[in-house]
Design a protein around this motif. Sequence first.
Motif, mmCIF file in Angstrom:
data_model
loop_
_atom_site.group_PDB
_atom_site.id
_atom_site.type_symbol
_atom_site.label_atom_id
_atom_site.label_comp_id
_atom_site.label_asym_id
_atom_site.label_seq_id
_atom_site.Cartn_x
_atom_site.Cartn_y
_atom_site.Cartn_z
ATOM 1 N N MET A 1 -55.282 109.426 -4.625
ATOM 2 C CA MET A 1 -55.735 110.616 -3.906
ATOM 3 C C MET A 1 -57.252 110.631 -3.824
ATOM 4 O O MET A 1 -57.929 110.249 -4.762
ATOM 5 C CB MET A 1 -55.277 111.883 -4.636
ATOM 6 C CG MET A 1 -55.328 113.087 -3.745
ATOM 7 S SD MET A 1 -54.583 114.479 -4.559
ATOM 8 C CE MET A 1 -52.882 114.040 -4.412
ATOM 9 N N ASP B 1 -58.791 116.441 -3.401
ATOM 10 C CA ASP B 1 -58.655 117.164 -4.682
ATOM 11 C C ASP B 1 -59.584 118.383 -4.743
ATOM 12 O O ASP B 1 -59.212 119.450 -5.209
ATOM 13 C CB ASP B 1 -58.974 116.204 -5.842
ATOM 14 C CG ASP B 1 -57.878 115.158 -6.012
ATOM 15 O OD1 ASP B 1 -58.172 114.100 -6.547
ATOM 16 O OD2 ASP B 1 -56.737 115.448 -5.550
ATOM 17 N N ASP B 2 -60.756 118.142 -4.265
ATOM 18 C CA ASP B 2 -61.721 119.276 -4.266
ATOM 19 C C ASP B 2 -61.225 120.428 -3.412
ATOM 20 O O ASP B 2 -61.309 121.597 -3.778
ATOM 21 C CB ASP B 2 -63.076 118.810 -3.723
ATOM 22 C CG ASP B 2 -63.805 117.928 -4.724
ATOM 23 O OD1 ASP B 2 -63.351 117.912 -5.880
ATOM 24 O OD2 ASP B 2 -64.793 117.291 -4.319
ATOM 25 N N ARG C 1 -58.137 121.117 -2.512
ATOM 26 C CA ARG C 1 -56.953 121.744 -3.119
ATOM 27 C C ARG C 1 -57.366 122.684 -4.242
ATOM 28 O O ARG C 1 -56.846 123.789 -4.361
ATOM 29 C CB ARG C 1 -56.017 120.651 -3.638
ATOM 30 C CG ARG C 1 -54.661 121.175 -4.058
ATOM 31 C CD ARG C 1 -53.670 120.058 -4.358
ATOM 32 N NE ARG C 1 -53.233 119.356 -3.165
ATOM 33 C CZ ARG C 1 -53.510 118.099 -2.882
ATOM 34 N NH1 ARG C 1 -54.230 117.372 -3.698
ATOM 35 N NH2 ARG C 1 -53.056 117.522 -1.796
ATOM 36 N N GLU C 2 -58.342 122.245 -5.000
ATOM 37 C CA GLU C 2 -58.815 123.076 -6.101
ATOM 38 C C GLU C 2 -59.484 124.373 -5.584
ATOM 39 O O GLU C 2 -59.280 125.466 -6.097
ATOM 40 C CB GLU C 2 -59.822 122.277 -6.950
ATOM 41 C CG GLU C 2 -60.375 123.010 -8.156
ATOM 42 C CD GLU C 2 -59.324 123.393 -9.151
ATOM 43 O OE1 GLU C 2 -58.303 122.685 -9.256
ATOM 44 O OE2 GLU C 2 -59.499 124.451 -9.825
#
Lengths: 200, 148
Positions: free
Chosen positions: B1, B6-7, B9-10
């Motif tokens: 990923m 990821d950023d 989604r966070e």
Amino acid sequence: MTTRTTTLKHRPWFLPLAQLALLALLPAATARGQDARLQIKNLEKLADKAAEVVEVTLDKPMLELASKFLKDEDDDAEARELIKDMKGIYVKSFEFDKEGEYSDADIEPILAQLKGPGWSKLVDVRSKRDRETDAVYIMELDGKIVGLAVIAAEPKELTIVNIVGPIDLDKLSKLEGHLGVPHLDLDRKPAKEARHDSEK
Amino acid sequence: MKPLEDDLREALRRKEPPPDLAERVLARIGHISPTGQTGQVSSPAASRPTPSEAVKTSTWSRLRSWLWRPGVRWALATAACCVLIAAVVVARQRAQRARAEAAREQLEVALQLASGKLNRAFREVRRVERIENPAPAETKATRRTERL
């Protein structure tokens, strides 16, 4: 005599002052007696019987107020000049539907006042035939007219005019038919009746 | 990923608001519920004003607070007094004018009557004198009337 002495002895201290005050007031009372204002309230009872009533009560303030609304031209100017020094005009005039609604007794109190000091009769015309009376009384002071009273009594009409204050009869007589009011046609007698039917 | 995913989604992950958020917001706009003492907030649908109502309320309260300022109050009171005085003066002037016009009418009638009756009396005198004395003999009455 004793009683009299006692009375004098207990004469209140203020009595001479009161007498002086009375003497001081006497001329004022006499002057008041010279007032040309007639009491004509006794005629008010005739209002119920009359078909038409004209009542005018104009004292000095009302005359001044009225004169403010007189224009500076022609008749108004004459009227203003005439009323300038007047103190009051009081008129009561009754017109009845039938004869005999008023009597001499109604006029008598007014005539009694006119017999008083100061008043003198200027004109008194009585017509037996027409049962009419026209009387003019004036009050003079220092050769000037300061009061006028006119009584005009006809079978169906009674008019009392009382003017208080200096008045020029000549100017007053000239106002008839002027001032925006039509000639009242007070001299309604037909010419054919203008015969010798009157007696003073 | 990838790290970017990821950023994201966070960052977009659902978070629960703090428990006193609603109370603080309402307190700020002055609409705290009566039950606020217990920490409970009234239901937002019932107590929360619509945007237009909020604007109206705000305008009215501002106007009211402006009107109740001492200077404005005095100015309004003075203006009201002036209007009242002006109304009284105008009413009095109108009443006086009406009185004067009535007095003028009375004066006209009185002078007409006086003049008419006076002339009538004089005419009667002259008429009688002419009939009684065709010759121009003066009586006391005529002499006097002429003198006057």
